[in-house]
Motif scaffolding. Structure first.
Motif, PDB file in Angstrom:
ATOM      1  N   GLU A 102       0.856  -1.200   0.000  1.00  0.00           N
ATOM      2  CA  GLU A 102       0.000   0.000   0.000  1.00  0.00           C
ATOM      3  C   GLU A 102       0.885   1.241   0.000  1.00  0.00           C
ATOM      4  O   GLU A 102       1.693   1.434   0.906  1.00  0.00           O
ATOM      5  N   ASN A 104       1.837   4.895   0.739  1.00  0.00           N
ATOM      6  CA  ASN A 104       1.389   5.899   1.703  1.00  0.00           C
ATOM      7  C   ASN A 104       2.452   6.987   1.776  1.00  0.00           C
ATOM      8  O   ASN A 104       3.583   6.717   2.158  1.00  0.00           O
ATOM      9  N   LEU A 129      -2.091  -1.148  -3.560  1.00  0.00           N
ATOM     10  CA  LEU A 129      -3.179  -0.406  -2.911  1.00  0.00           C
ATOM     11  C   LEU A 129      -2.721   1.023  -2.578  1.00  0.00           C
ATOM     12  O   LEU A 129      -1.545   1.335  -2.676  1.00  0.00           O
ATOM     13  N   GLY A 130      -3.683   1.840  -2.170  1.00  0.00           N
ATOM     14  CA  GLY A 130      -3.356   3.179  -1.688  1.00  0.00           C
ATOM     15  C   GLY A 130      -3.250   4.247  -2.761  1.00  0.00           C
ATOM     16  O   GLY A 130      -2.940   5.395  -2.455  1.00  0.00           O
ATOM     17  N   THR A 131      -3.518   3.892  -4.025  1.00  0.00           N
ATOM     18  CA  THR A 131      -3.436   4.906  -5.082  1.00  0.00           C
ATOM     19  C   THR A 131      -4.732   5.744  -5.082  1.00  0.00           C
ATOM     20  O   THR A 131      -5.736   5.344  -4.492  1.00  0.00           O
ATOM     21  N   ARG A 134      -8.356   4.438  -5.598  1.00  0.00           N
ATOM     22  CA  ARG A 134      -8.827   3.343  -4.748  1.00  0.00           C
ATOM     23  C   ARG A 134      -9.762   3.883  -3.661  1.00  0.00           C
ATOM     24  O   ARG A 134      -9.635   5.037  -3.238  1.00  0.00           O
ATOM     25  N   SER A 136     -10.917   4.838  -0.131  1.00  0.00           N
ATOM     26  CA  SER A 136     -10.066   5.141   1.024  1.00  0.00           C
ATOM     27  C   SER A 136     -10.892   5.586   2.213  1.00  0.00           C
ATOM     28  O   SER A 136     -12.065   5.951   2.076  1.00  0.00           O
ATOM     29  N   LYS A 148      -5.034   9.184   5.230  1.00  0.00           N
ATOM     30  CA  LYS A 148      -5.803   8.431   4.227  1.00  0.00           C
ATOM     31  C   LYS A 148      -5.230   7.034   4.067  1.00  0.00           C
ATOM     32  O   LYS A 148      -4.032   6.866   3.820  1.00  0.00           O
ATOM     33  N   ASP A 150      -6.069   2.885   2.491  1.00  0.00           N
ATOM     34  CA  ASP A 150      -6.892   2.109   1.560  1.00  0.00           C
ATOM     35  C   ASP A 150      -7.932   1.298   2.348  1.00  0.00           C
ATOM     36  O   ASP A 150      -7.601   0.622   3.333  1.00  0.00           O
ATOM     37  N   SER A 151      -9.186   1.364   1.907  1.00  0.00           N
ATOM     38  CA  SER A 151     -10.271   0.669   2.621  1.00  0.00           C
ATOM     39  C   SER A 151     -10.054  -0.838   2.688  1.00  0.00           C
ATOM     40  O   SER A 151     -10.495  -1.487   3.627  1.00  0.00           O
ATOM     41  N   GLU A 152      -9.399  -1.392   1.658  1.00  0.00           N
ATOM     42  CA  GLU A 152      -9.155  -2.841   1.642  1.00  0.00           C
ATOM     43  C   GLU A 152      -7.747  -3.180   2.140  1.00  0.00           C
ATOM     44  O   GLU A 152      -7.360  -4.340   2.130  1.00  0.00           O
TER      45      GLU A 152
END
Ligand code: ATP
Ligand code: MG
Length: 262
Positions: A102, A104, A129-131, A134, A136, A148, A150-152
């Motif tokens: 992810e 960050n 992830l984290g782009t 995605r 968030s 912020k 990533d939700s997943e």
């Protein structure tokens, strides 16, 4: 800028080669300007530890890999410096431990995110992830744009590896109940002290070692992995690292004066 070739017999060759990677990362937008300074702080502590992985750091690497293998949803948080120094190892560790990568960033710029994403994809990452595209959410208690997540990814993670992390964010991750693992050459940083497992070593040495341990340990029974995590005491680990630094520095001075009258 042309790459400087460091002579093979230069006493600081390894350190200067790493510096070149960071400079190159900065030119490619991967490393933030402040990341150059953060690297310098790391270099100073690497000097104090003798620019080598000690037994204590190896134990911390084993405990860290065990915690990642035991986790239900481990995640590896990636910043510019980590990506510039060890992109291949981050991808390997991610695959071996089933921990998504992810992105960050403390100093967010769209071109930095793109450059880091590209570097991870070139290193073989299948998913990052984290782009910005995605889903968030935000970590409470953190004001910078690093809140912020990533939700997943980090939002749902139980174990998070945050190499070269800032103290505020580590504290926030602990406050929301994550098991935090870090790689940080400074055993006195807030990140080192807040984390559950701190690997006091240069990421260029620790990351390949973690990959090697993950290969060796990935089929171990969970009891064996559990024992490694449960017997790891981070406070003791950090105190040992500080005394190893002190011993190393005294030894350096004594070795220089050897044979001289006091
Ligand atoms: P904290 O916020 O945790 O108190 P800090 O403000 O001193 O730490 P930051 O710039 O927030 O430092 O975080 C970067 C950390 O990463 C520093 O502790 C630095 O020693 C460490 N570091 C830098 N380069 C490396 C590296 N190559 N390998 C391991 N650690 C590194
Ligand atoms: Mg900081």
């Amino acid at each position: 800028m042309t790459k400087i070739e460091v002579p093979a017999d230069h006493p600081r060759k390894a350190s200067l080669d790493i510096r070149e990677k960071i400079i190159e990362g900065h030119e490619k937008n991967i490393v933030a300007t402040a990341g150059l300074l953060a690297h310098g702080r790391g270099e100073a502590f690497d000097y104090m530890i003798g620019e080598a992985t000690n037994a204590e750091a190896m134990d911390a690497c084993r405990a860290a890999v065990a915690a990642m293998l035991l986790a239900k949803r481990p995640v590896i948080s990636v910043n510019g410096n980590a990506c510039a120094l060890v992109p291949d190892e981050l991808v390997d560790l991610s695959e071996l431990t089933n921990a998504p990568l992810e992105i960050n960033l403390f100093y967010y710029r769209p071109e930095r995110e793109d450059a880091i994403l590209q570097a991870l994809l070139i290193a073989g990452a299948k998913e990052v992830l984290g782009t910005h595209d995605r889903p968030s959410e935000t970590i409470p208690e953190l004001s910078s744009n690093r809140r912020k997540v990533d939700s997943e990814g980090i939002a749902k993670a139980d174990v998070v590896l945050v190499p070269l992390e800032d103290g505020d964010r580590t504290e926030a991750l602990k406050a929301i109940g994550k098991f935090v693992i870090t790689i940080d050459l400074n055993p006195m940083s807030r990140t080192s002290v807040y984390s559950d497992i701190t690997i006091v070593d240069n990421i260029v040495r620790a990351a390949p070692l973690m990959v090697q341990y993950a290969r060796e340990m990935k089929d171990w029974p969970s009891e064996k992995l559990n024992t490694l995590v449960a017997s790891f005491d981070n406070r003791k680990n950090l105190n040992i690292e500080v005394s190893l630094m002190r011993d190393h520095l005294s030894h350096q001075i004594d070795a220089t004066y050897k044979g001289d009258e006091p």
